[in-house]
Motif scaffolding. Structure first.
Motif, PDB file in Angstrom:
ATOM      1  N   GLU A  45      39.855  11.652  34.472  1.00 13.61           N
ATOM      2  CA  GLU A  45      38.526  11.388  35.013  1.00 13.61           C
ATOM      3  C   GLU A  45      37.550  12.518  34.715  1.00 13.61           C
ATOM      4  N   ASP A  90      34.470  -1.832  35.151  1.00 16.90           N
ATOM      5  CA  ASP A  90      35.656  -2.648  35.403  1.00 16.90           C
ATOM      6  C   ASP A  90      35.468  -4.061  34.876  1.00 16.90           C
ATOM      7  N   ASN A 128      41.801  -2.101  31.006  1.00 17.27           N
ATOM      8  CA  ASN A 128      42.435  -1.686  32.258  1.00 17.27           C
ATOM      9  C   ASN A 128      43.757  -2.409  32.488  1.00 17.27           C
ATOM     10  N   TYR A 138      41.570   8.087  28.730  1.00 19.66           N
ATOM     11  CA  TYR A 138      41.654   7.024  29.725  1.00 19.66           C
ATOM     12  C   TYR A 138      42.178   7.553  31.058  1.00 19.66           C
ATOM     13  N   LYS A 187      35.967   2.004  32.827  1.00 22.37           N
ATOM     14  CA  LYS A 187      36.073   2.793  34.049  1.00 22.37           C
ATOM     15  C   LYS A 187      34.842   2.644  34.937  1.00 22.37           C
TER      16      LYS A 187
END
Length: 216
Positions: free
Chosen positions: A111, A179, A188, A108, A176
């Motif tokens: 990136e 959203d 998130n 998570y 990601k």
């Protein structure tokens, strides 16, 4: 009086190798895996691309070293032997829960790792194949221990773990990229993220409990 550290050839090499490795991550974030050519990597590092071949032998070797440094299971393999040996085939439920929750958190928050997994499932690659093989080796060590604790015909822990790992990857990538909610859960948010962590523990606990009940 504090002595200055010698800033000679060895330190220059270490700094340059570090810059090239970090440059791979920058290129992945900005251009994706398709942009991982020597020119882009060298430009991001601010170095001559000849250093890639001088220090790593090839672009593929540089990329593989970077990917292994960012991959949770590949990185965990260095200490996995000791961790699994200490477990000695008991309490593998909590051990697997710890591994998967750590993977969720790592994936998570990373990136580059998200881009790497997209690369892995998008096209065939020798680098990604070898990294996946490392994961399988770590997994095999764990399942060998779990086999001492459970009847795998009744538990099929491999299938359960596979679904959990796949779910972790998909839910993180979905959250990601879009959203948006998935099954009315927003990971998130802290509450949504905690729900997934709790679900991992509950699924594993139920799997172990049912398997042990069937043995009695």
């Amino acid at each position: 009086m504090t002595k200055k550290r010698y800033q000679g050839e060895t330190n220059d090499k270490e700094r340059s190798m570090h810059r090239l490795l970090e440059a791979v991550g920058c290129v992945i974030k900005e251009k994706g895996y398709a942009g991982l050519g020597p020119t882009n990597i060298a430009k991001a590092a601010g170095l001559n691309k000849r250093l890639i071949y001088f220090y790593f032998g090839s672009v593929d070797n540089l990329i593989e070293k970077y990917v292994r440094s960012k991959d949770y299971f590949a990185g965990a393999s260095n200490g996995a032997d000791q961790l699994l040996e200490q477990n000695n085939g008991s309490g593998t439920c909590k051990l697997l829960e710890s591994i998967l929750v750590s993977q969720l958190e790592h994936f998570y928050n990373n990136e580059e790792m998200q881009k790497i997994i997209l690369w892995q499932i998008s096209e065939r690659s020798q680098i990604m194949f070898e990294v996946a093989e490392t994961r399988e080796q770590v997994g095999s060590q764990f399942f060998e221990l779990a086999d001492k604790e459970l009847n795998q015909e009744k538990a099929d822990l491999r299938a359960v773990a596979g679904l959990l790992v796949g779910g972790i990857y998909y839910m993180v990538l979905h959250a990601k990229s879009n959203d948006s909610l998935f099954c009315e859960i927003d990971i998130n948010t802290e509450a949504g993220f905690d729900r997934i962590k709790n679900a991992i523990g509950n699924i594993l606990s139920d799997t172990y409990r049912r398997a042990k009940l069937q043995e009695n």
